[in-house]
Scaffold this active site. Structure first.
Site, PDB file in Angstrom:
ATOM      1  N   ALA A  93     -34.841 -12.616  17.179  1.00 30.55           N
ATOM      2  CA  ALA A  93     -33.400 -12.013  17.264  1.00 30.55           C
ATOM      3  C   ALA A  93     -33.551 -10.682  17.999  1.00 30.55           C
ATOM      4  O   ALA A  93     -32.360 -10.091  18.528  1.00 30.55           O
ATOM      5  CB  ALA A  93     -32.921 -11.789  15.873  1.00 30.55           C
ATOM      6  N   ASN A 111     -40.738 -12.906  10.548  1.00 39.49           N
ATOM      7  CA  ASN A 111     -40.248 -11.707  10.870  1.00 39.49           C
ATOM      8  C   ASN A 111     -38.586 -11.773  10.617  1.00 39.49           C
ATOM      9  O   ASN A 111     -38.064 -11.334   9.543  1.00 39.49           O
ATOM     10  CB  ASN A 111     -40.351 -11.367  12.557  1.00 39.49           C
ATOM     11  CG  ASN A 111     -39.747  -9.887  12.480  1.00 39.49           C
ATOM     12  OD1 ASN A 111     -38.853  -9.253  11.706  1.00 39.49           O
ATOM     13  ND2 ASN A 111     -40.284  -9.325  13.664  1.00 39.49           N
ATOM     14  N   ASP A 112     -37.885 -12.357  11.462  1.00 39.78           N
ATOM     15  CA  ASP A 112     -36.198 -12.532  11.449  1.00 39.78           C
ATOM     16  C   ASP A 112     -35.972 -13.066   9.792  1.00 39.78           C
ATOM     17  O   ASP A 112     -34.915 -12.830   9.271  1.00 39.78           O
ATOM     18  CB  ASP A 112     -35.736 -13.232  12.414  1.00 39.78           C
ATOM     19  CG  ASP A 112     -35.930 -12.728  13.764  1.00 39.78           C
ATOM     20  OD1 ASP A 112     -35.976 -11.429  13.652  1.00 39.78           O
ATOM     21  OD2 ASP A 112     -35.978 -13.467  14.870  1.00 39.78           O
ATOM     22  N   VAL A 113     -36.504 -13.934   9.454  1.00 43.24           N
ATOM     23  CA  VAL A 113     -36.273 -14.778   8.161  1.00 43.24           C
ATOM     24  C   VAL A 113     -36.441 -13.994   7.124  1.00 43.24           C
ATOM     25  O   VAL A 113     -36.253 -14.435   5.883  1.00 43.24           O
ATOM     26  CB  VAL A 113     -37.041 -16.237   8.021  1.00 43.24           C
ATOM     27  CG1 VAL A 113     -36.627 -17.123   9.224  1.00 43.24           C
ATOM     28  CG2 VAL A 113     -38.595 -15.824   7.719  1.00 43.24           C
TER      29      VAL A 113
END
Lengths: 460, 100
Positions: A427, A387-389
């Site tokens: 995050a 997700n965040d990456v």
């Protein structure tokens, strides 16, 4: 004479450790490196057993036997997904062992009224580093194993407490060095160090675990090295500092992978989701869903596919299904690769190990810097449990992940995101990629989704 | 050993460690970590001396527990590293064949 022979034996062991760590750094020599390291350890144990100081062999044999048996069981039983927990646990054991050794030496010095300030200083350092490593590792283990919340705990209270405890540890150390006549300081220092480890690691969230594991690895080495100062043992100093340095390098690599400083990871934490757009604004009416049949059709005509695995893939145990998918696609003439973000997984290099276990060809794994220029020519990018990456918000200013290097999945012609829901990553912010024009969401459990795609693909 | 001799050794070994690790590919990060973790179990040597010298009951008990913990660290660390590296193994052999 015998002393000289022991020292020579330790020197050879140190050389074997150096060659071992060197070997572990290259794919072709890694297995040999690990064997050289274990050979060095065996030599060190044999030399120590032959030492004239040792007069009581019964308990020693029992301790070695029990430890070896438990170690074998751990090593054989552990799942590759649980590797970070195991390394955390081993770090903790190493740290605690150093604490006990330094304690025994200090107790002996007090008993025999040896006023040796060098020993006291080294013992104090070992106790602090070792106790922090121990309790910090226990918390890291508990978080990774799901025994406690993976989120940041008590940051507001614990961060000031950390400063107080650190000062306390220095004060008790000073007392221990100036007044080496009582064991009291020893116990106080162990208690302070243990609390310090708790207050350092409890406020660190699950997403930062790769950094924490690497740092604890470094500390366990430094604890061993400090023990070497206590015992005036060159092998402990050398081997411990080699490990301390290597752990530190990996810590820095992980921090660079998140574009954060070590200080920020330890004491800053990701800013709470303030500032960013809220989820409804980002997603409302723009998220398009897809299903396995449609994905299979897209993949059938794709000539270049990049898969972006995240820890969600491991949680869903989807590695083997994913490996099967890559085989189907390759047999169909597509080029398939895996783009690995530096902090994918729960410890440095974890995702590579998970995919290797599923027998994904290691030539197919590409690093972020290699992968990113390839996305514009990529027909389909599959985001699997990450997700965040892949959050394009990282390129903008003012978000909690601004500046974090990301995989440019959004630049692929089509993006398929396999995810159970639209929930946020570590995050805690929404991901505009999920609402992008070229993105399709496949809401399902990772393993189920990939198995369904495989079946649909075969039926085409 | 004098403090300065020990410190010299420490500093040189840190520099050596940094040089050794600086360019390790990400694929090997996890095995490298578990392998070096096993090496940090070298504190076992100190534990054996504490456990085996029979100074007092307290030091023997501390030493005994330290031996158990450090041995778990050492044996478990090397074995699990070997297990991981074995998974990378077969693919390396297959790669040259594919190149032909």
């Amino acid at each position: 004479m015998s002393e000289t022979i022991s020292q020579l034996g330790y020197l050879i062991a140190a050389i074997l450790f150096i060659l071992g760590i060197k070997g572990l750094g290259k794919p072709r020599t890694a297995v040999r490196g690990n064997l050289l390291g274990s050979l060095g350890m065996l030599l060190a144990i044999v030399v120590t057993l032959a030492d004239q100081q040792i007069i009581s062999y019964g308990w020693l044999a029992a301790g070695l036997g029990i430890g070896a048996a438990v170690g074998v069981v751990f090593a054989q039983r552990v799942e590759m997904t649980s590797m970070p927990q195991l390394v955390a646990l081993f770090n903790g054991f190493g740290g605690l062992a150093s604490v006990l050794v330094a304690s025994a030496s200090f107790v002996e010095a007090v008993d025999t009224e040896t006023d040796d300030s060098q020993l006291a200083v080294a013992a104090a350092l070992t106790l602090i580093i070792g106790a922090v490593t121990f309790s910090g590792s226990v918390i890291a283990f508990a978080k990774l194993q799901g025994l406690m919340s993976t989120g940041a705990i008590g940051a507001g209270i614990l961060r000031p407490a950390t400063a107080v405890l650190a000062l306390g540890a220095i004060a008790v150390s000073a007392a221990m060095v100036t007044d080496a006549t009582t064991d009291l300081w020893l116990y106080l220092l162990i208690a302070t160090g243990t609390l310090l480890g708790l207050s350092l690691v409890l406020p660190i969230g699950g997403g930062d675990m790769p950094v924490v594991i690497a740092l604890l690895n470094s500390l366990s080495g430094l604890a061993a090295s400090a023990t070497g100062f206590v015992l005036s043992n060159a092998l402990l100093i050398i081997a411990g500092s080699l490990v301390g340095a290597s752990g530190l390098i990996l810590t820095i690599v992980m921090c660079v992978g998140m574009n954060r400083t070590l200080f920020n990871v330890m004491f800053g934490g990701i800013a709470p989701s303030g500032g960013g757009a809220d989820a409804d604004e980002v997603y409302a009416g723009k998220v398009r869903q897809t299903n396995a049949d449609e994905v299979a059709l897209m993949l059938d005509s794709a000539s270049k596919v990049i898969i972006i695995p995240g820890y969600g893939l491991a949680v869903a145990q989807a590695q083997h299904a994913t490996r099967e998918l890559t085989k189907l696609l390759q047999d169909n003439g597509s080029e398939v690769s895996f783009a690995i973000h530096p902090v994918a997984g729960r410890m440095p290099g974890h995702m590579n190990v998970l995919l290797a276990e599923a027998e994904v060809d290691y030539e197919q794994l590409i690093e972020m810097d290699t992968a990113n220029p390839q996305f514009p020519e990529c027909d389909v990018a599959i985001v699997l449990g990450a997700n965040d990456v892949v959050n394009p918000v990282a390129r903008e200013v003012g978000s909690p992940i601004s500046g974090m290097p990301i995989l440019d999945a959004d630049k692929a012609r089509s993006v398929i995101v396999i995810k159970r829901s639209l929930s946020a990553g570590f995050a805690g912010i929404p991901n505009p990629l999920f609402a992008a024009d070229n993105a399709l969401m496949l809401f399902a459990d990772g393993k189920q989704a990939v198995s369904d795609i495989n079946r649909a693909f075969r039926e085409l | 050993m004098t403090f300065i001799a020990a410190l010299t050794m420490f500093v040189l070994a840190v520099f050596l460690g940094v040089e050794l690790i600086a360019k390790v590919p990400p694929t090997l990060h996890t095995p490298l970590m578990s392998g070096s973790n096993a090496i940090s179990g070298i504190t076992l040597v100190g534990a054996m001396v504490s456990a085996g010298t029979d100074h007092s009951t307290l030091t023997s008990v501390l030493g005994f527990v330290a031996v158990v913990l450090a041995t778990i660290n050492v044996v478990g660390g090397f074995l699990v590293t070997h297990r991981m590296l074995a998974m990378f193994g077969p693919k390396r052999k297959r790669a040259p064949e594919a190149a032909k």
